[in-house]
Design a protein around this motif. Structure first.
Motif, PDB file in Angstrom:
ATOM      1  N   ALA A 252      30.761   5.123  38.845  1.00 26.97           N
ATOM      2  CA  ALA A 252      29.846   6.258  39.275  1.00 26.97           C
ATOM      3  C   ALA A 252      29.385   6.389  40.691  1.00 26.97           C
ATOM      4  O   ALA A 252      29.092   5.185  41.521  1.00 26.97           O
ATOM      5  N   SER A 253      29.344   7.289  41.452  1.00 25.54           N
ATOM      6  CA  SER A 253      28.744   7.618  42.852  1.00 25.54           C
ATOM      7  C   SER A 253      27.413   8.108  42.953  1.00 25.54           C
ATOM      8  O   SER A 253      27.047   8.924  41.879  1.00 25.54           O
ATOM      9  N   PRO A 254      26.793   8.129  43.990  1.00 22.85           N
ATOM     10  CA  PRO A 254      25.502   8.630  43.902  1.00 22.85           C
ATOM     11  C   PRO A 254      25.158  10.173  43.668  1.00 22.85           C
ATOM     12  O   PRO A 254      24.675  10.756  43.143  1.00 22.85           O
ATOM     13  N   VAL A 255      26.406  10.796  44.304  1.00 26.72           N
ATOM     14  CA  VAL A 255      26.431  12.494  44.078  1.00 26.72           C
ATOM     15  C   VAL A 255      26.661  12.527  42.624  1.00 26.72           C
ATOM     16  O   VAL A 255      26.340  13.647  42.352  1.00 26.72           O
ATOM     17  N   LEU A 256      27.762  11.949  41.944  1.00 31.17           N
ATOM     18  CA  LEU A 256      27.874  11.848  40.570  1.00 31.17           C
ATOM     19  C   LEU A 256      26.696  11.749  39.684  1.00 31.17           C
ATOM     20  O   LEU A 256      26.377  12.758  38.863  1.00 31.17           O
ATOM     21  N   VAL A 257      25.998  10.764  40.047  1.00 27.42           N
ATOM     22  CA  VAL A 257      24.544  10.522  39.255  1.00 27.42           C
ATOM     23  C   VAL A 257      23.559  11.565  39.617  1.00 27.42           C
ATOM     24  O   VAL A 257      23.086  12.150  38.843  1.00 27.42           O
ATOM     25  N   MET A 258      23.506  12.038  40.954  1.00 25.58           N
ATOM     26  CA  MET A 258      22.628  13.175  41.101  1.00 25.58           C
ATOM     27  C   MET A 258      22.900  14.348  40.444  1.00 25.58           C
ATOM     28  O   MET A 258      22.095  14.939  39.904  1.00 25.58           O
ATOM     29  N   TYR A 259      24.258  14.621  40.366  1.00 30.04           N
ATOM     30  CA  TYR A 259      24.841  15.922  39.310  1.00 30.04           C
ATOM     31  C   TYR A 259      24.398  15.593  37.994  1.00 30.04           C
ATOM     32  O   TYR A 259      23.712  16.590  37.324  1.00 30.04           O
ATOM     33  N   GLN A 260      24.664  14.571  37.573  1.00 29.77           N
ATOM     34  CA  GLN A 260      24.172  14.103  35.924  1.00 29.77           C
ATOM     35  C   GLN A 260      22.752  14.421  35.731  1.00 29.77           C
ATOM     36  O   GLN A 260      22.387  14.859  34.656  1.00 29.77           O
ATOM     37  N   LYS A 261      21.914  13.759  36.660  1.00 29.24           N
ATOM     38  CA  LYS A 261      20.584  13.606  36.316  1.00 29.24           C
ATOM     39  C   LYS A 261      19.819  15.039  36.840  1.00 29.24           C
ATOM     40  O   LYS A 261      18.954  15.751  35.957  1.00 29.24           O
ATOM     41  N   GLY A 262      20.391  15.594  37.960  1.00 30.56           N
ATOM     42  CA  GLY A 262      19.746  17.127  38.304  1.00 30.56           C
ATOM     43  C   GLY A 262      20.223  18.245  37.507  1.00 30.56           C
ATOM     44  O   GLY A 262      19.460  19.040  37.289  1.00 30.56           O
ATOM     45  N   ILE A 263      21.698  18.228  37.173  1.00 32.74           N
ATOM     46  CA  ILE A 263      22.083  19.555  36.410  1.00 32.74           C
ATOM     47  C   ILE A 263      22.195  19.203  35.083  1.00 32.74           C
ATOM     48  O   ILE A 263      21.803  19.922  34.075  1.00 32.74           O
ATOM     49  N   GLU A 264      22.726  18.078  34.542  1.00 32.42           N
ATOM     50  CA  GLU A 264      23.170  17.872  33.356  1.00 32.42           C
ATOM     51  C   GLU A 264      21.893  17.716  32.369  1.00 32.42           C
ATOM     52  O   GLU A 264      21.609  18.182  31.431  1.00 32.42           O
ATOM     53  N   GLN A 265      20.934  16.767  33.039  1.00 32.26           N
ATOM     54  CA  GLN A 265      19.840  16.134  32.322  1.00 32.26           C
ATOM     55  C   GLN A 265      18.513  17.066  32.871  1.00 32.26           C
ATOM     56  O   GLN A 265      17.580  16.977  32.435  1.00 32.26           O
ATOM     57  N   GLY A 266      18.735  17.976  33.574  1.00 32.39           N
ATOM     58  CA  GLY A 266      17.543  19.071  33.958  1.00 32.39           C
ATOM     59  C   GLY A 266      16.381  18.384  34.928  1.00 32.39           C
ATOM     60  O   GLY A 266      15.146  18.834  34.721  1.00 32.39           O
ATOM     61  N   ASN A 267      16.837  17.528  35.640  1.00 35.06           N
ATOM     62  CA  ASN A 267      15.648  16.951  36.351  1.00 35.06           C
ATOM     63  C   ASN A 267      16.180  17.127  38.011  1.00 35.06           C
ATOM     64  O   ASN A 267      16.419  15.900  38.600  1.00 35.06           O
ATOM     65  N   PRO A 268      16.162  18.092  38.482  1.00 35.06           N
ATOM     66  CA  PRO A 268      16.333  18.463  39.799  1.00 35.06           C
ATOM     67  C   PRO A 268      15.664  17.659  40.696  1.00 35.06           C
ATOM     68  O   PRO A 268      15.886  17.495  42.010  1.00 35.06           O
ATOM     69  N   ASP A 269      14.147  17.400  40.608  1.00 25.25           N
ATOM     70  CA  ASP A 269      13.477  16.529  41.567  1.00 25.25           C
ATOM     71  C   ASP A 269      13.958  15.153  41.429  1.00 25.25           C
ATOM     72  O   ASP A 269      14.008  14.748  42.864  1.00 25.25           O
ATOM     73  N   ILE A 270      14.641  14.570  40.446  1.00 22.61           N
ATOM     74  CA  ILE A 270      15.133  13.153  40.730  1.00 22.61           C
ATOM     75  C   ILE A 270      16.388  13.342  41.245  1.00 22.61           C
ATOM     76  O   ILE A 270      16.876  12.572  42.391  1.00 22.61           O
ATOM     77  N   GLY A 271      17.081  14.229  41.006  1.00 28.44           N
ATOM     78  CA  GLY A 271      18.523  14.574  41.565  1.00 28.44           C
ATOM     79  C   GLY A 271      18.350  14.786  43.088  1.00 28.44           C
ATOM     80  O   GLY A 271      18.969  14.069  44.008  1.00 28.44           O
ATOM     81  N   SER A 272      17.239  15.472  43.531  1.00 25.16           N
ATOM     82  CA  SER A 272      16.966  15.751  45.177  1.00 25.16           C
ATOM     83  C   SER A 272      16.539  14.393  45.662  1.00 25.16           C
ATOM     84  O   SER A 272      17.054  14.146  46.850  1.00 25.16           O
ATOM     85  N   ALA A 273      15.791  13.500  45.146  1.00 28.76           N
ATOM     86  CA  ALA A 273      15.346  12.224  45.517  1.00 28.76           C
ATOM     87  C   ALA A 273      16.710  11.261  45.849  1.00 28.76           C
ATOM     88  O   ALA A 273      16.672  10.847  46.579  1.00 28.76           O
ATOM     89  N   ILE A 274      17.686  11.309  44.805  1.00 30.84           N
ATOM     90  CA  ILE A 274      18.728  10.847  45.123  1.00 30.84           C
ATOM     91  C   ILE A 274      19.518  11.122  46.431  1.00 30.84           C
ATOM     92  O   ILE A 274      20.054  10.442  47.315  1.00 30.84           O
ATOM     93  N   GLY A 275      19.367  12.635  46.610  1.00 27.65           N
ATOM     94  CA  GLY A 275      20.373  12.922  47.599  1.00 27.65           C
ATOM     95  C   GLY A 275      19.596  12.567  48.949  1.00 27.65           C
ATOM     96  O   GLY A 275      20.397  12.427  49.869  1.00 27.65           O
ATOM     97  N   VAL A 276      18.262  12.976  49.057  1.00 29.90           N
ATOM     98  CA  VAL A 276      17.761  12.541  50.200  1.00 29.90           C
ATOM     99  C   VAL A 276      17.764  10.931  50.554  1.00 29.90           C
ATOM    100  O   VAL A 276      18.059  10.676  51.920  1.00 29.90           O
ATOM    101  N   LEU A 277      17.821  10.040  49.669  1.00 26.89           N
ATOM    102  CA  LEU A 277      18.227   8.648  50.019  1.00 26.89           C
ATOM    103  C   LEU A 277      19.477   8.404  50.408  1.00 26.89           C
ATOM    104  O   LEU A 277      19.730   7.650  51.133  1.00 26.89           O
TER     105      LEU A 277
END
Length: 298
Positions: A252-277
């Motif tokens: 798994a890559s950070p972008v893949l985890v960002m997609y899974q948490k932000g889009i698939e799991q409906g947590n865009p705030d968590i996904g955005s934090a991963i993206g900023v980091l």
């Protein structure tokens, strides 16, 4: 003073600003605004709503970042991409420069080989992934050739070999683009330098190391930076090759985890934090690489 300030901004030829403006607008719309909005979401309890719905999204400070950094899946994803870059970036530089130097020589079928190396880069990832799945699955061609030496579990379902296999695949697929960059850089290396090295008794290896490598250093800096940025944005390859970052998040890559948490799991705030980091980490890594790889350019 206003005219002087405007003159400094627009330069001696203001018409240039007219041609640059569309690109500036494009960068602002495609990169600057999404990044700024991602930073905003990462500091708020942000969630998806129906179009037109007005809801409160309270400011939560660094809570999303604390959640991200305490998540083992996110930490492993960042470690995975670091492993990927350690394999991919040096391998890309060595192979691209070596092959470009060989293809720059007067050899038979030179145009054919140049096109052959570039074809995988422009081929759709889905099509190429199908070939690699055929080669590296449990009953694939590679394991058939290796026989008893084949790894068990197989390459793409092995927690230790999944990410290195993805790194080799990406290196192979993108190699043609970086070969093209080096071929362009090699045209600027003066032939007089090679003649001078030959007169001093240098063989082909010494000429390559003392003339070619320093001569293409700016291109090497560019290749390293581009390989790092594209590698840090790894998504398609693990998503297709390993079924979404498997086994158990080993690829798994950070972008893949960002997609899974932000889009698939409906947590865009968590996904955005991963993206900023991830942006901060890539910028820091790029500055370090620029300092060490390009230190002799100045």
């Amino acid at each position: 003073m206003r005219r002087g300030l405007l003159g400094r901004v627009l330069g001696e030829h203001p018409v240039g600003a007219v041609f640059v403006t569309p690109y500036v607008v494009f960068l602002a719309a495609v990169f600057a605004y999404p990044l700024g909005f991602a930073v905003y979401m990462s500091f708020h309890d942000y969630f998806f709503t129906a179009p037109g719905a007005i809801v409160e999204r309270p400011f939560v400070g660094f809570d999303n970042y604390v959640t991200v950094l305490s998540d083992p899946a996110v930490r492993r994803a960042f470690w995975n991409v670091l492993v990927f870059l350690v394999i991919n970036v040096p391998l890309t530089v060595v192979l691209a420069l070596g092959l470009a130097n060989a293809l720059n020589a007067a050899i038979r079928w030179r145009t054919f080989f140049r096109v052959s190396y570039y074809v995988p880069y422009v081929t759709a990832s889905v099509a190429v992934v199908g070939v690699w799945l055929f080669l590296f699955n449990s009953n694939g061609l590679v394991n058939s050739v290796l026989g008893p030496l084949a790894p068990d579990p197989s390459w793409l379902v092995n927690s230790k070999l999944a990410m290195p296999t993805v790194a080799i695949y990406v290196t192979w697929k993108q190699l043609g683009f970086f070969i093209l960059l080096y071929l362009a850089a090699l045209q600027n290396v003066s032939k007089d330098l090679y003649e001078a090295a030959a007169m001093d008794g240098a063989d082909k290896w010494k000429s390559f190391w003392n003339v070619t490598v320093p001569g293409v250093r700016p291109a090497t800096t560019l290749v390293v930076l581009l390989a790092t940025v594209t590698g840090a944005n790894l998504f398609t390859e693990p998503y297709l090759l390993t079924g979404g970052g498997g086994p158990d998040g080993a690829s798994a890559s950070p972008v893949l985890v960002m997609y899974q948490k932000g889009i698939e799991q409906g947590n865009p705030d968590i996904g955005s934090a991963i993206g900023v980091l991830l942006v901060i980490a890539v910028l820091a890594l790029a500055l370090i690489e620029r300092r060490f790889v390009g230190r002799e350019e100045s």
